[in-house]
Enzyme design. Structure first.
Site, PDB file in Angstrom:
ATOM      1  CE  LYS A 170      -1.631   2.901   2.734  1.00 42.12           C
ATOM      2  NZ  LYS A 170      -1.517   4.107   1.870  1.00 42.12           N
ATOM      3  CD  GLU A 245      13.833   1.299   8.391  1.00 41.95           C
ATOM      4  OE1 GLU A 245      14.501   2.284   8.731  1.00 41.95           O
ATOM      5  OE2 GLU A 245      14.235   0.131   8.493  1.00 41.95           O
ATOM      6  CB  CYS A 280      13.490  10.023   6.921  1.00 41.83           C
ATOM      7  SG  CYS A 280      14.389   8.911   5.849  1.00 41.83           S
ATOM      8  CD  GLU A 380      10.521  13.712  10.325  1.00 45.68           C
ATOM      9  OE1 GLU A 380       9.374  13.280  10.538  1.00 45.68           O
ATOM     10  OE2 GLU A 380      11.402  13.064   9.749  1.00 45.68           O
TER      11      GLU A 380
END
Ligand code: NAD
Length: 473
Positions: A170, A245, A280, A380
């Site tokens: 997905k 992750e 990331c 972040e």
């Protein structure tokens, strides 16, 4: 506008049945470029059933055959690299000149790197009278984000195929189009039916239905930390293996008194601006010794202002738009937070030049005099925003570097290799780049702390998809 109303289930393109669809926009001008129909919950379960049925035969397929198919996929990705790069440029907004090498050629090489790793599944370890054999874990649910969309897909599908697992992918609802081309490639090279299935949809309900299906043995997820937490909770009910992750807030320690301070600062600025900061591993906290601080801030400003923001199709553009208006708004909110917290805005900020107002753009933004307790240093941002901080000595730099919920990447720049390695070993992160060391498809990639618990790429990436069995004579 293109309409995609089919999903790839059990080797067939079947009409999507939820009655809903995702509208995909080009963030450079906010035009709708495609509509992608989403899976019904029954179709999610059908895709898992197909993967479940395909598993016994695929898991017994000789390593040479899995290897041959992986090579064929890598070759066809290379043949179609221009088409893939165009699609990713349109749905994500990364400049076209970077899309081909970074978003397609790299992932094609990453796919190819698993061709020889299929044979690792046949390794048998002997411990006295015990034989330890390796077996594929089973049916895998693979859920991926939008920032390096094909890279993330390959980082999961390549080792899963090499191990002999079957899978349901997905992809992100923001960048679903490259996944359709990827599925076409797997179909064309003859991956057996049911081994790879593609469903489209939002995290809720489609992703959640997928990962809760009791026939799924493992979930591999790349995305935000809050979604990773939710996924772990849901997967716990059926005791699945969960590989995560997640996000990052990575530090870059520039050691004191470098003769080439400018090279180090340039590397750090560029690292945060590539893909408009939507990386990331971005080194978003630059730590500079107090004696070099003012010069480093000045250099960073000069480099950041030299990168062109604009149309991703123009060859001199370095930063395209953010991936979506929503992402642009999130980054604007974070910049406002930095201003409210009293950080010093060196360049960029909330204002946009008139020619950029039609797309989801953000200018390269640098904050100086940032304290590590500020939200802009802890959360972040996922945009082209760099925080520059002062440190007193090496111990202080390492303390700031490790004072984070995250531990994905990091970097050190030093003239002395021993110093660099000593610092690298003390940083609590899965990756440390030394003096500009580059990402490697052969090395393990993954995070400590809230950056996740999994490893992708290289042998470690394959091991995520492996069960070990002890045969005791
Ligand atoms: P996201 O968490 O919003 O979504 C990622 C994927 O998960 C999408 O496919 C989404 O539909 C799905 N999803 C979301 N909630 C779900 C749920 N409850 N159940 C099942 N599926 C769900 O992340 P994003 O905005 O697509 O990506 C950006 C984030 O990804 C950033 O935090 C970034 O740091 C992280 N990221 C990490 C890595 C890494 O390797 N560590 C790489 C790239 C991106």
């Amino acid at each position: 506008m293109q309409v995609y109303d089919q999903l790839y289930i059990n080797g067939i393109w079947a009409p999507a049945q939820s009655g809903n669809s995702i509208r995909v926009s080009n963030p450079a001008n906010n035009e709708i470029i495609a509509e992608v129909a989403t899976a019904s919950i029954d179709q999610v379960n059908e895709a898992v059933d197909a993967a479940h049925q395909a598993f016994p035969e695929w898991s017994e397929t000789p390593a040479e055959e899995r290897s041959r198919l992986i090579k064929a996929i890598a070759n066809l990705m290379m043949e179609r690299r221009q088409q893939l790069a165009h699609v990713i440029c349109e749905e994500l907004g990364m400049p076209l000149k970077f899309c081909e090498p970074v978003q397609v050629v790299g992932p094609a090489q990453g796919m190819g790197s698993y061709a020889s790793r299929a044979q690792r599944m046949d390794l048998v370890e002997k411990i006295g009278a015990v034989q330890v054999v390796r077996e594929p874990i089973g049916v895998c649910a693979l859920i991926t984000p939008w920032n390096y969309p094909l890279h993330q897909i390959v980082g999961k599908c390549a080792p899963a195929l090499a191990a002999g697992c079957t899978m349901v992918l997905k992809p992100s609802e923001i960048t679903p189009l490259n996944a359709i081309l990827f599925a076409e490639i797997l179909d064309e090279v003859g991956v057996p039916k049911g081994v790879f299935n593609l469903i489209q949809g939002m995290g809720t309900p489609v992703g959640e239905a997928l990962l809760q299906n009791s026939k799924v043995d493992m979930v591999s997820f790349t995305g935000s930390t809050p979604a990773g937490v939710r996924i772990s909770e849901l997967a716990a009910a059926t005791v699945k293996r969960v590989c995560l992750e997640l996000g990052g807030k990575s530090p870059f320690i520039i050691t004191e008194g470098l003769p080439d301070l400018s090279t180090a600062v340039k590397y750090g600025v560029k690292d945060v601006l590539i893909n408009s900061g939507q990386t990331c591993t971005a080194l978003t906290r630059m730590l500079v010794h107090e004696s070099d601080y003012d010069e480093a801030v000045q250099l960073a400003q000069q480099f950041a202002e030299g990168y062109k923001v604009g149309n991703p199709l123009e060859s001199d553009t370095f930063l395209g738009p953010m991936s979506s208006c929503l992402q642009q708004q999130r980054v604007r909110d974070a910049i406002q937070t930095g201003l409210n917290e009293g950080a010093r805005l060196v360049t960029g900020g909330l204002d946009l030049p008139a020619h950029l107002e039609a797309g989801a753009y953000i200018c390269p933004t640098i904050f100086a005099d940032v304290d590590n307790s500020m939200r802009i240093a802890r959360e972040e941002i996922f945009g082209p925003v760099l925080c520059i901080m002062r440190y007193r000595d090496e111990a202080h730099a390492i303390e700031i570097a490790n004072d984070s919920d995250y531990g994905l990447s990091s970097a050190v720049w030093s003239n002395n290799n021993d110093d660099a390695v000593r610092i690298a070993k003390r940083i609590r992160a899965g990756l440390v780049h030394v003096n500009g060391g580059q990402f490697s498809y052969e090395a393990p990639f993954g995070g400590y702390k809230k950056s996740g618990n999994g490893r992708e790429w290289g042998d470690a990436g394959l091991d995520e998809y492996v069960e070990t069995k002890a045969i005791l004579f």
